[in-house]
Design a protein around this motif. Structure first.
Motif, mmCIF file in Angstrom:
data_model
loop_
_atom_site.group_PDB
_atom_site.id
_atom_site.type_symbol
_atom_site.label_atom_id
_atom_site.label_comp_id
_atom_site.label_asym_id
_atom_site.label_seq_id
_atom_site.Cartn_x
_atom_site.Cartn_y
_atom_site.Cartn_z
ATOM 1 N N SER A 181 0.804 -1.217 0.000
ATOM 2 C CA SER A 181 0.000 0.000 0.000
ATOM 3 C C SER A 181 0.841 1.272 0.000
ATOM 4 O O SER A 181 0.378 2.313 0.415
ATOM 5 N N LYS A 182 2.118 1.177 -0.446
ATOM 6 C CA LYS A 182 2.972 2.358 -0.432
ATOM 7 C C LYS A 182 2.389 3.485 -1.264
ATOM 8 O O LYS A 182 2.359 4.635 -0.829
ATOM 9 N N TRP A 183 1.872 3.178 -2.447
ATOM 10 C CA TRP A 183 1.341 4.234 -3.306
ATOM 11 C C TRP A 183 0.061 4.835 -2.735
ATOM 12 O O TRP A 183 -0.206 6.016 -2.904
ATOM 13 N N LEU A 208 6.893 11.497 3.474
ATOM 14 C CA LEU A 208 6.887 10.895 2.139
ATOM 15 C C LEU A 208 8.179 10.130 1.878
ATOM 16 O O LEU A 208 8.159 8.998 1.368
ATOM 17 N N PHE A 209 9.316 10.730 2.224
ATOM 18 C CA PHE A 209 10.597 10.056 2.020
ATOM 19 C C PHE A 209 10.700 8.810 2.896
ATOM 20 O O PHE A 209 11.276 7.798 2.488
ATOM 21 N N ALA A 210 10.155 8.890 4.118
ATOM 22 C CA ALA A 210 10.193 7.721 5.003
ATOM 23 C C ALA A 210 9.451 6.546 4.386
ATOM 24 O O ALA A 210 9.921 5.403 4.432
ATOM 25 N N ILE A 211 8.291 6.814 3.804
ATOM 26 C CA ILE A 211 7.503 5.748 3.170
ATOM 27 C C ILE A 211 8.306 5.069 2.066
ATOM 28 O O ILE A 211 8.276 3.844 1.919
ATOM 29 N N MET A 212 9.055 5.858 1.311
ATOM 30 C CA MET A 212 9.814 5.296 0.201
ATOM 31 C C MET A 212 11.098 4.601 0.660
ATOM 32 O O MET A 212 11.539 3.620 0.056
ATOM 33 N N PRO A 216 2.454 0.961 9.749
ATOM 34 C CA PRO A 216 2.140 -0.198 8.894
ATOM 35 C C PRO A 216 3.255 -0.531 7.912
ATOM 36 O O PRO A 216 3.508 -1.707 7.619
ATOM 37 N N VAL A 217 3.940 0.492 7.406
ATOM 38 C CA VAL A 217 5.044 0.258 6.475
ATOM 39 C C VAL A 217 6.209 -0.413 7.202
ATOM 40 O O VAL A 217 6.842 -1.329 6.679
ATOM 41 N N LEU A 218 6.474 0.047 8.423
ATOM 42 C CA LEU A 218 7.544 -0.554 9.222
ATOM 43 C C LEU A 218 7.243 -2.015 9.537
ATOM 44 O O LEU A 218 8.115 -2.885 9.439
#
Length: 301
Positions: A100-102, A234-238, A265-267
Motif C-alpha cells: 500500500s505504499k502508493w 513521504l521520504f520515510a515511506i519510500m 504499517p510500512v515498518l
C-alpha cells in the motif's frame, strides 16, 4: 512562553489521563483525529491565503522547506547510521511485502490538496470577520486532546517504554541530530538559530509544526514547516522498505514521530512484528517532545 506551552500540553495531558477500553470508541477516535488533521490543514490554507502578495512568497516557502529538509534529513541519516553500526539488532523474518505504499503517498498528496483548497476558499473570505487564528488554536487543542487519549491507549505501558533501550536510543539520536540539522539550516538561510531549532523540532508532525510556527512566525514560514515535515513522511515511506534489513534504526528513526502511527504499517510490513514495539516507543517519545521543544525554541526569539 507559558501560555503557549499550556495551550499545547494541557489538552495533551488531559487526554492522556483518559483510559478507554472500547475498541469501537478507539476506532471512532482514530477517525476523528484523521478528520481533525484535515480541518487544521484547511484552516492553515485559509491563513496562508490572507498573506499579502502570496505568489511572491512561494519561493521563500519552498526554499526554506527544502534547505531544512536537506539539513535535518542528512543529520538524522548520519546519526542513525552510526547507531546501526554499533547496534544492528533486527532479527527474525521480514514482514509481508509492502502493498500500500502508493496509497500512503496518495494520502499525503490529499493533505496538500486540502491546504490548496483552504487557500482557494480564503480568497473569498474577509480576514476582518473570519478569525482563522482563533479557530486554528481551538482545533489544535481538540486534536491534541484526542491524540493524548490515543497515546494513553496505544497498548504500550509506560514501563515497557522506559525499558526499551533501542527505541530510547533511536529517539535520542533523532532528537539531537535534528537540532544539528536545524542549526545548519538556520546558518545557511541566515535565520535566527532558535527558529532553525524550532523547525527541527517538528519531527514529522506536520499539523502541529505548521500551526505553531504559523502562530509565532507567520503563515509563510508555517507553510514551509508543514512542507518540511510532510516531505519527511513521504521520504520515510519510500525509504523504509529499502533500508529495513541492513539499517533498521535508520528505517525506524527517519519517520520520527510518525513511527507510531502513519508509517507504522510500512515498518511492520518491512521489518515484521519485532520492530513494532521499537517504533511505537521512539514515535511516542518524539510525539511528546515535539510540542515542548518547538514552543521552547520559539519562545527564545
Amino acid at each position: 512562553m507559558y501560555s503557549g506551552l499550556l495551550l499545547v500540553l494541557l489538552p495533551l495531558m488531559l487526554g492522556y489521563c483518559v483510559p478507554c477500553r472500547s475498541t469501537t470508541i478507539l476506532r471512532l477516535l482514530n477517525l476523528a483525529v484523521a478528520r481533525m488533521v484535515y480541518l487544521i490543514l484547511f484552516l492553515m490554507g485559509i491563513s496562508l491565503a490572507f498573506v499579502d502578495n502570496l505568489v511572491s512568497h512561494l519561493g521563500t516557502i519552498f526554499s526554506v522547506s527544502l534547505v531544512f529538509l536537506a539539513c535535518i534529513s542528512a543529520a538524522n541519516l548520519v546519526g542513525l547510521w552510526c547507531l546501526d553500526r554499533r547496534h544492528n539488532r533486527l532479527t527474525g523474518e521480514p514482514g509481508a511485502p509492502l502493498q500500500s505504499k502508493w496509497r500512503l503517498l496518495l494520502d499525503s498528496v490529499w493533505l496538500c490538496l486540502v491546504i490548496l483548497g483552504g487557500v482557494a476558499i480564503g480568497q473569498v473570505l474577509d480576514p476582518s470577520w473570519f478569525a482563522v487564528d482563533t479557530l486554528s488554536e481551538w482545533a489544535l487543542m481538540l486534536l491534541l486532546l484526542l491524540i493524548g487519549v490515543q497515546l494513553r491507549n496505544s497498548g504500550m505501558p509506560l514501563r515497557q517504554i522506559l525499558l526499551n533501550p533501542w527505541g530510547l536510543s533511536i529517539a535520542a539520536v533523532v532528537l539531537v541530530s535534528s537540532w544539528v540539522g536545524g542549526i545548519a539550516g538556520a546558518v545557511i538561510l541566515d535565520m535566527p538559530l532558535q527558529h532553525g531549532l524550532a523547525f527541527s523540532a517538528g519531527y514529522g508532525w506536520y499539523s502541529l509544526s505548521g500551526i505553531l510556527i504559523s502562530d509565532q512566525l507567520g503563515p509563510v514560514l508555517g507553510s514551509a514547516a508543514f512542507i518540511n515535515d510532510l516531505a519527511r513522511e513521504l521520504f520515510a515511506i519510500m525509504l523504509i522498505p529499502t533500508l529495513m534489513r541492513r539499517f533498521p534504526s535508520v528505517a525506524i528513526g527517519y519517520g520520527a514521530a510518525t513511527a507510531m502511527d502513519f508509517t507504522l504499517p510500512v515498518l511492520q510490513r518491512s521489518g515484521g512484528v519485532a520492530v513494532v514495539p521499537v517504533a511505537i516507543v521512539s514515535g511516542f517519545i518524539l510525539s511528546l517532545a515535539a510540542p515542548v521543544f518547538m514552543l521552547g525554541f520559539l519562545s527564545l526569539g
